[in-house]
Design an enzyme around this catalytic site. Structure first.
Site, PDB file in Angstrom:
ATOM      1  N   HIS A   1      -3.993   6.514   2.759  1.00 12.22           N
ATOM      2  CA  HIS A   1      -4.576   5.240   2.315  1.00 12.22           C
ATOM      3  C   HIS A   1      -3.990   4.068   3.093  1.00 12.22           C
ATOM      4  O   HIS A   1      -4.724   3.211   3.607  1.00 12.22           O
ATOM      5  CB  HIS A   1      -4.329   5.071   0.816  1.00 12.22           C
ATOM      6  CG  HIS A   1      -5.124   3.989   0.184  1.00 12.22           C
ATOM      7  ND1 HIS A   1      -4.672   2.681   0.100  1.00 12.22           N
ATOM      8  CD2 HIS A   1      -6.346   3.985  -0.409  1.00 12.22           C
ATOM      9  CE1 HIS A   1      -5.581   1.943  -0.515  1.00 12.22           C
ATOM     10  NE2 HIS A   1      -6.600   2.705  -0.841  1.00 12.22           N
TER      11      HIS A   1
ATOM     12  N   SER B   1     -10.972  -0.503  -2.186  1.00 15.96           N
ATOM     13  CA  SER B   1      -9.792  -0.590  -1.318  1.00 15.96           C
ATOM     14  C   SER B   1     -10.152  -1.033   0.088  1.00 15.96           C
ATOM     15  O   SER B   1      -9.372  -1.706   0.763  1.00 15.96           O
ATOM     16  CB  SER B   1      -9.096   0.777  -1.206  1.00 15.96           C
ATOM     17  OG  SER B   1      -8.133   0.963  -2.202  1.00 15.96           O
TER      18      SER B   1
ATOM     19  N   ASP C   1       0.850  -1.187   0.000  1.00 18.03           N
ATOM     20  CA  ASP C   1       0.000   0.000   0.000  1.00 18.03           C
ATOM     21  C   ASP C   1       0.881   1.230   0.000  1.00 18.03           C
ATOM     22  O   ASP C   1       2.083   1.149  -0.252  1.00 18.03           O
ATOM     23  CB  ASP C   1      -0.923  -0.024   1.235  1.00 18.03           C
ATOM     24  CG  ASP C   1      -2.298   0.551   0.941  1.00 18.03           C
ATOM     25  OD1 ASP C   1      -2.382   1.763   0.682  1.00 18.03           O
ATOM     26  OD2 ASP C   1      -3.287  -0.211   0.953  1.00 18.03           O
TER      27      ASP C   1
END
Length: 368
Positions: free
Chosen positions: A154, A310, A122
């Site tokens: 994120h 996600s 990630d």
């Protein structure tokens, strides 16, 4: 203005020997970076192409330079986060939508434990976030001299969703999980986070060498021959791979690595099991999970709702880690089949392009 899909003027290759790289150098190619890979037993090489040569001509020449070599463009991959609508919150935090699939509240005394370690590719992660304090989180750099880390929003959100402290404002799906995370991304001039295929493959190889049970990839991009080869080698190691199906809309082309058959492709639904309007659809979709208004960590402190495939993928990653802990003799393929078998079939009977085999059902996963 269309976003670039690949690094300009570069190709990447697997299976080139030293003699081939030398010959390519004589032809005007420049080896910008080389790294041995444990999965393939060969090097991955990043090459600048000669001036005036097209990328396709360069790719073909590099692929022909060694028997069995594979060459492709150095494609870009992006995180799979969508737009989030404001979610009304009560005291403390927003309602945890995970309860819609039977995942227990963190204060119910039934938090799930899992086989590990769990691999995560990630963006960068904020290890000082309160939700990650005391969590068994090991952040591994690709190399000591790499470019500065990418944005932390994120990666922090995905890591906390999987393993956040149960007593924090962003409790995770698993209790006492062990995470090994690799930041494969970099900041672009426009402040977006992108991962080159070259770095994504290196990250996958690194996690495979660390003996992870499952790899979560909440990211997507174009088909790439080197990536396809890499995920097939990971599957042969009996490592589960979970990927977000993408947020380009229901009519978009499949994105990768989710569309490769070795991976569990996860699409997103809301708490009423309605498809997320931007979620990908197609025959490659395996399972749906909650992916709208998912409460997880903000980048610095506290939490916020997040939307996108996600944030659906970590539900499946957590689930397969639990199933592996409960059924250690099952292979990765059998664990994937068990996820499909226990999913709640909410679309057309059987597997369909919207929900895959159905919505992930956590009611039998977590036990006290």
């Amino acid at each position: 203005m269309r976003k670039p899909t690949h690094v300009p003027g570069e190709v990447i290759a697997l299976g080139l020997d030293d003699a081939a790289i030398l010959r390519l150098g004589e032809r005007g190619f420049t080896a910008r970076s080389r790294q041995p890979l444990g999965l393939s037993g060969s090097e991955i090489v990043k090459l600048s192409i000669p001036s005036g040569m097209t990328l396709e001509a360069a790719r073909q020449e590099v692929a022909a330079a060694s028997p069995g070599a594979i060459a492709d463009l150095n494609h870009y991959f992006e995180p799979n986060e969508g737009a989030t609508q404001p979610t009304p919150c009560g005291k403390g935090r927003c309602a945890l939508v995970r309860t819609a699939i039977g995942w227990p509240e963190p204060d119910a005394g039934k938090a799930c434990t899992a086989a590990g370690p769990i691999g995560l590719i990630d963006t960068a992660i904020n290890p000082d976030h309160p939700a990650l304090q005391g969590v068994d989180l090991h952040i591994v750099p690709l190399a000591a001299d790499e470019a500065p880390e990418s944005g932390r929003q994120h990666g922090t959100a995905v890591a906390a969703l999987i393993a956040g402290r149960q007593d924090s404002r962003a409790p995770g799906l698993l209790r006492d999980a062990r995470l090994i995370a690799v930041d494969a991304f970099q900041k672009t001039k426009g402040d977006a986070d992108v991962a080159e295929t070259y770095d994504l493959i290196r990250a996958i190889d690194l996690l495979a060498s660390r003996g992870v049970t499952v790899i979560n990839m909440s990211l997507s991009g174009p088909h790439n021959q080197l990536l396809e080869k890499t995920v097939s080698l990971v599957a042969k190691r009996d490592i589960l791979q979970v990927a977000a199906a993408g947020n380009d809309g229901p009519r978009a082309k499949p994105v990768y690595p989710a569309a490769y058959p070795e991976l569990i492709a996860v699409t997103a639904v809301d708490r009423n099991f309605r498809p997320y309007r931007r979620a990908a659809q197609g025959e490659h979709i395996d399972v749906a999970a909650l992916g709208t208004g998912v409460w997880t960590a903000a980048s610095v402190d506290g939490g916020r709702p997040r939307t996108g495939t996600s944030f659906a993928a970590p539900f499946v990653t957590a689930a397969v880690a639990i199933l592996k802990a409960s059924n250690p003799s099952l292979s990765a393929e059998e664990i994937g089949e068990l996820v499909a078998k226990t999913a709640e079939d909410v679309g057309a009977p059987g597997k369909d392009p919207v929900f895959g085999w159905g919505v992930l059902n956590a009611r039998e996963l977590c036990r006290s």
